[in-house]
Design a protein around this motif. Structure first.
Motif, PDB file in Angstrom:
ATOM      1  N   SER A   1       0.571  -1.225   0.033  1.00  0.00           N
ATOM      2  CA  SER A   1      -0.171  -0.090  -0.018  1.00  0.00           C
ATOM      3  C   SER A   1       0.697   1.208  -0.076  1.00  0.00           C
ATOM      4  CB  SER A   1      -0.943   0.107   1.084  1.00  0.00           C
ATOM      5  OG  SER A   1      -1.694   1.290   1.241  1.00  0.00           O
ATOM      6  N   PRO A   2       0.590   2.242  -1.063  1.00  0.00           N
ATOM      7  CA  PRO A   2       1.368   3.304  -0.882  1.00  0.00           C
ATOM      8  C   PRO A   2       1.462   4.454   0.251  1.00  0.00           C
ATOM      9  CG  PRO A   2      -0.406   3.557  -2.631  1.00  0.00           C
ATOM     10  CD  PRO A   2      -0.584   2.334  -1.771  1.00  0.00           C
ATOM     11  N   HIS A   3       0.159   4.402   0.597  1.00  0.00           N
ATOM     12  CA  HIS A   3      -0.026   5.579   1.666  1.00  0.00           C
ATOM     13  C   HIS A   3      -0.994   5.073   2.942  1.00  0.00           C
ATOM     14  CE1 HIS A   3      -3.353   6.752  -0.657  1.00  0.00           C
ATOM     15  NE2 HIS A   3      -2.498   7.128  -1.537  1.00  0.00           N
ATOM     16  N   LEU A   4      -0.995   5.980   3.892  1.00  0.00           N
ATOM     17  CA  LEU A   4      -1.932   5.719   5.031  1.00  0.00           C
ATOM     18  C   LEU A   4      -3.245   5.630   4.646  1.00  0.00           C
ATOM     19  CD1 LEU A   4      -0.043   7.874   7.457  1.00  0.00           C
ATOM     20  CD2 LEU A   4      -0.326   5.298   7.604  1.00  0.00           C
ATOM     21  N   GLU A   5      -3.490   6.559   3.673  1.00  0.00           N
ATOM     22  CA  GLU A   5      -5.230   6.635   3.173  1.00  0.00           C
ATOM     23  C   GLU A   5      -5.510   5.198   2.701  1.00  0.00           C
ATOM     24  OE1 GLU A   5      -2.854   8.969   3.044  1.00  0.00           O
ATOM     25  OE2 GLU A   5      -3.805  10.307   4.264  1.00  0.00           O
ATOM     26  N   ASP A   6      -4.579   4.887   1.867  1.00  0.00           N
ATOM     27  CA  ASP A   6      -5.093   3.540   1.167  1.00  0.00           C
ATOM     28  C   ASP A   6      -5.083   2.383   2.032  1.00  0.00           C
ATOM     29  OD1 ASP A   6      -5.333   1.939  -1.506  1.00  0.00           O
ATOM     30  OD2 ASP A   6      -3.483   1.022  -0.388  1.00  0.00           O
ATOM     31  N   GLN A   7      -3.921   2.389   3.096  1.00  0.00           N
ATOM     32  CA  GLN A   7      -3.733   1.229   4.159  1.00  0.00           C
ATOM     33  C   GLN A   7      -5.043   1.117   4.896  1.00  0.00           C
ATOM     34  OE1 GLN A   7      -3.635   1.414   7.544  1.00  0.00           O
ATOM     35  NE2 GLN A   7      -2.865  -0.730   7.807  1.00  0.00           N
ATOM     36  N   ALA A   8      -5.453   2.296   5.350  1.00  0.00           N
ATOM     37  CA  ALA A   8      -6.498   2.119   6.395  1.00  0.00           C
ATOM     38  C   ALA A   8      -7.784   1.337   5.870  1.00  0.00           C
ATOM     39  CB  ALA A   8      -7.081   3.447   6.757  1.00  0.00           C
ATOM     40  N   GLY A   9      -8.018   1.123   4.681  1.00  0.00           N
ATOM     41  CA  GLY A   9      -9.186   0.404   4.056  1.00  0.00           C
ATOM     42  C   GLY A   9      -8.904  -1.183   4.173  1.00  0.00           C
ATOM     43  N   GLY A  10      -7.599  -1.522   4.407  1.00  0.00           N
ATOM     44  CA  GLY A  10      -7.117  -3.112   4.192  1.00  0.00           C
ATOM     45  C   GLY A  10      -7.616  -4.041   5.527  1.00  0.00           C
ATOM     46  N   PRO A  11      -7.340  -3.365   6.688  1.00  0.00           N
ATOM     47  CA  PRO A  11      -7.690  -4.014   7.779  1.00  0.00           C
ATOM     48  C   PRO A  11      -9.099  -4.195   7.904  1.00  0.00           C
ATOM     49  CG  PRO A  11      -5.902  -2.752   8.577  1.00  0.00           C
ATOM     50  CD  PRO A  11      -6.327  -2.507   6.838  1.00  0.00           C
ATOM     51  N   MET A  12      -9.892  -2.860   7.697  1.00  0.00           N
ATOM     52  CA  MET A  12     -11.333  -2.729   7.683  1.00  0.00           C
ATOM     53  C   MET A  12     -12.216  -3.968   6.929  1.00  0.00           C
ATOM     54  SD  MET A  12     -13.338   0.994   7.323  1.00  0.00           S
ATOM     55  CE  MET A  12     -11.668   1.983   8.015  1.00  0.00           C
ATOM     56  N   GLN A  13     -11.460  -4.377   5.930  1.00  0.00           N
ATOM     57  CA  GLN A  13     -12.261  -5.461   5.040  1.00  0.00           C
ATOM     58  C   GLN A  13     -11.795  -6.826   5.429  1.00  0.00           C
ATOM     59  OE1 GLN A  13     -12.693  -4.127   0.727  1.00  0.00           O
ATOM     60  NE2 GLN A  13     -11.189  -2.602   1.538  1.00  0.00           N
ATOM     61  N   ALA A  14     -10.586  -6.831   6.001  1.00  0.00           N
ATOM     62  CA  ALA A  14      -9.913  -8.304   5.994  1.00  0.00           C
ATOM     63  C   ALA A  14     -10.838  -9.113   7.047  1.00  0.00           C
ATOM     64  CB  ALA A  14      -8.434  -8.037   6.604  1.00  0.00           C
ATOM     65  N   ALA A  15     -10.892 -10.316   6.475  1.00  0.00           N
ATOM     66  CA  ALA A  15     -11.937 -11.276   7.376  1.00  0.00           C
ATOM     67  C   ALA A  15     -11.467 -11.409   8.738  1.00  0.00           C
ATOM     68  CB  ALA A  15     -12.175 -12.541   6.587  1.00  0.00           C
ATOM     69  N   PRO A  16      -9.984 -11.772   9.114  1.00  0.00           N
ATOM     70  CA  PRO A  16      -9.635 -11.860  10.327  1.00  0.00           C
ATOM     71  C   PRO A  16      -9.436 -10.685  10.985  1.00  0.00           C
ATOM     72  CG  PRO A  16      -7.825 -12.614   8.816  1.00  0.00           C
ATOM     73  CD  PRO A  16      -9.142 -11.844   8.064  1.00  0.00           C
ATOM     74  N   GLU A  17      -9.640  -9.451  10.666  1.00  0.00           N
ATOM     75  CA  GLU A  17      -9.814  -8.143  11.461  1.00  0.00           C
ATOM     76  C   GLU A  17     -10.899  -7.403  11.663  1.00  0.00           C
ATOM     77  OE1 GLU A  17      -5.850  -6.043  10.144  1.00  0.00           O
ATOM     78  OE2 GLU A  17      -5.473  -7.905   8.788  1.00  0.00           O
ATOM     79  N   MET A  18     -11.302  -6.554  10.908  1.00  0.00           N
ATOM     80  CA  MET A  18     -12.638  -5.934  11.110  1.00  0.00           C
ATOM     81  C   MET A  18     -13.778  -6.533  10.493  1.00  0.00           C
ATOM     82  SD  MET A  18     -10.875  -2.225  11.568  1.00  0.00           S
ATOM     83  CE  MET A  18     -12.399  -1.117  12.212  1.00  0.00           C
ATOM     84  N   ALA A  19     -13.399  -7.235   9.346  1.00  0.00           N
ATOM     85  CA  ALA A  19     -14.221  -7.945   8.525  1.00  0.00           C
ATOM     86  C   ALA A  19     -15.380  -7.242   8.009  1.00  0.00           C
ATOM     87  CB  ALA A  19     -14.872  -9.190   9.376  1.00  0.00           C
ATOM     88  N   SER A  20     -15.468  -6.050   7.591  1.00  0.00           N
ATOM     89  CA  SER A  20     -16.357  -5.130   7.220  1.00  0.00           C
ATOM     90  C   SER A  20     -16.289  -5.099   5.733  1.00  0.00           C
ATOM     91  CB  SER A  20     -16.488  -3.746   7.710  1.00  0.00           C
ATOM     92  OG  SER A  20     -17.135  -3.798   8.851  1.00  0.00           O
ATOM     93  N   PRO A  21     -17.504  -5.429   5.013  1.00  0.00           N
ATOM     94  CA  PRO A  21     -17.440  -5.160   3.360  1.00  0.00           C
ATOM     95  C   PRO A  21     -17.547  -3.531   3.463  1.00  0.00           C
ATOM     96  CG  PRO A  21     -19.260  -6.691   3.984  1.00  0.00           C
ATOM     97  CD  PRO A  21     -18.414  -6.220   5.341  1.00  0.00           C
ATOM     98  N   PRO A  22     -16.764  -2.834   2.354  1.00  0.00           N
ATOM     99  CA  PRO A  22     -16.850  -1.479   2.315  1.00  0.00           C
ATOM    100  C   PRO A  22     -18.404  -0.989   2.321  1.00  0.00           C
ATOM    101  CG  PRO A  22     -15.338  -2.050   0.785  1.00  0.00           C
ATOM    102  CD  PRO A  22     -15.978  -3.413   1.304  1.00  0.00           C
ATOM    103  N   ALA A  23     -19.323  -1.567   1.754  1.00  0.00           N
ATOM    104  CA  ALA A  23     -20.811  -1.145   1.633  1.00  0.00           C
ATOM    105  C   ALA A  23     -21.423  -1.015   3.067  1.00  0.00           C
ATOM    106  CB  ALA A  23     -21.552  -2.143   0.916  1.00  0.00           C
TER     107      ALA A  23
END
Lengths: 339, 339
Positions: free
Chosen positions: A125-147
């Motif tokens: 990931s190139p920067h923090l703004e992009d990174q923040a979306g990763g763990p939010m979606q990852a199944a074993p982390e926050m597991a949230s679909p963007p929608a």
């Protein structure tokens, strides 16, 4: 009395004019201080001028917002705890449904991550703004679909109002804007230390022992990877010379070229356990393991201890975070989902 | 001009002398304001003189301390989130190993819990210092044997030092002292609101609609249970008249006499979902359900809405919490245990 002041003033001046050779050496090896001047700092942390007080305050709320997770009980701060050096103090991150990271990856610190050349252990990931979306979606982390994230935030009028204040009344509160706002907050998580004062010319900011440790740190070759403001944050081959002692834990091998993100050494005493799979708890052992894997040498106990003495001085002052009051859910807010 | 001031002054005086009859009525029905005077407040929140700045600061750290849990990732604040009305916003608390509370109990708020006559839904704990030890040990919450908590805290020299500063150099940092210090911090979590200003004689602190809502609240009989400073916090039979709509969720039946702790109504808009098993998300529906179960009457939509308008005014000002920086683990600190 007046003469004393003049002498004192000239001593201060001389410490800048005839800088400690160690300071010069450190800079030559690529070590850099966090700029003291706020404008100089912002040129680095906010080159695109995204930071405003409204966005930082909103980003802070979102950083602490458990409703960004599917369950409603995991926030960014759960694994990147701002009271624990920006990490979680456990070997492998555990998230939604108590599932551990499948690659046994350790949560890296968010403090000073703005100085990293890229984000995540594989630098994808190139920067923090992009990174923040990763763990939010990852199944074993926050597991949230963007929608789901978008629906939750938009269901809460106070959040929508704050986005308008932060970006103008026509803002679209979409996933990119939400994660970007978290990234903007993270850009402010910078921790200046006595080490920075030293590099900036204040010779007595580090003790003699700490300066000796810095000298050994340089002499042993640690600055090959641990350089820049973050003393880390770029991608390097790992292991470089000999195998890593705990390579058997997890299957992480770096990016497609075997490159792994170099951890920052700032606040390193607060972010044990160490390495991408969090297998080493002792900082001294971590230093010696790096000697083996990356430099192909045995760092003696005495030298490792000296380096640790220096590393302790990298503990920085954290920005004061007033714990945010989060706005209330409404009846249209999607409900917590624990499955 | 001078005359205007005199008239204004006498108007202020008269609003105190000839108080709004609703204020008198509310007080007669047992409703009480949070004292504005700090000494008066402390007589209630700290009758035994336990509060000191050092203990509150240390208690705050421990409140946010995930290492008090077996896994190292769950703190008091996980389920009693000070940014979410002191609760977690989910129907049933979920803790260690992602296990839900076996009785489907909902996490009650910690804000203003100092005003409760007893703690826990079944009132089994006499005060906050005692309560704090419960969730720490409970298997589906923090799952920590007391010995583990004591060993973790004592392995961190900064904590031991802070206990000495808080209690004197001979302090024994045992489980009771640790939980007691958390309780002392919780004694400060008091949230005064416009409603308190109103009870204290400031007639225009509540709008006409909110005053009308308070009148309906009293007329309908809500103050039978929701009284005192907390508008709740004592033990009452539940259900009293008719069965609770969601009695089938979980097996909780109150204490040995079927008595259940009355929830505080302060900050109630922030602490959905409602009832001991967190089955009702709508505050209006909760009000009407209470009418059925406790008062044996149908509260009309119009009256329920008026009551909700009043309840919204109970949202109080939260104490400012600076997020604590937690001290570092040492090599002797017992490791996180996720099993």
């Amino acid at each position: 009395m007046k003469m004393n002041k003049i002498i004192a003033a000239s001593l201060v001046a001389s410490s800048v004019l005839f800088a400690n050779p160690l300071i010069e050496k450190a800079k030559t090896m690529g070590l850099q201080a966090i700029p003291q001047n706020q404008n100089e700092l912002l040129k680095i942390t906010d080159p695109n001028g995204m930071i405003t007080p409204e966005r930082v305050e909103l980003g802070k709320k979102l950083y602490f917002e458990p409703r960004l997770s599917k369950s409603g009980i995991i926030s960014c701060n759960t694994c990147h705890n701002l009271g624990q050096g920006g990490a979680d103090g456990v070997p492998t991150a555990v998230g939604h449904m108590w599932v551990a990271n499948p690659h046994h990856l350790n949560s890296p610190t968010v403090y000073n991550a703005v100085f990293f050349k890229s984000q995540f252990w594989d630098g994808r990931s190139p920067h923090l703004e992009d990174q923040a979306g990763g763990p939010m979606q990852a199944a074993p982390e926050m597991a949230s679909p963007p929608a789901l994230v978008v629906e939750r935030v938009n269901s809460i009028p106070e959040y929508v109002e704050e986005f308008k204040k932060a970006y103008g009344k026509d803002v679209k509160v979409d996933f990119a804007t939400i994660t970007s706002t978290i990234g903007i907050f993270e850009r402010t998580l910078v921790t200046p230390s006595r080490y920075d004062d030293f590099l900036n010319g204040k010779e007595d900011a580090l003790t003699k022992e700490e300066q000796e440790g810095l000298q050994v740190f340089i002499d042993q070759g640690c600055t090959t990877c641990h350089n820049g403001i973050a003393l880390g944050g770029s991608m390097m081959p790992f292991p470089m010379v000999k195998p890593y002692k705990f390579a058997n834990v997890g299957d992480f091998k770096g990016d497609q070229n075997g490159m792994v993100k170099v951890s920052t050494l700032r606040n390193i005493t607060e972010t044990a356990p160490y390495f991408h799979n969090g297998q080493i708890w002792s900082l001294k052992e971590a230093v010696q393991e790096m000697g083996t894997t990356q430099l192909g040498k045995d760092i003696s106990d005495a030298d490792a201890e000296k380096i640790v003495t220096f590393l302790k001085a990298l503990k920085g002052e954290k920005p004061e975070i007033v714990y945010p009051q989060l706005p209330e859910s409404t009846l249209s807010t999607p409900k917590p989902d624990f499955n």
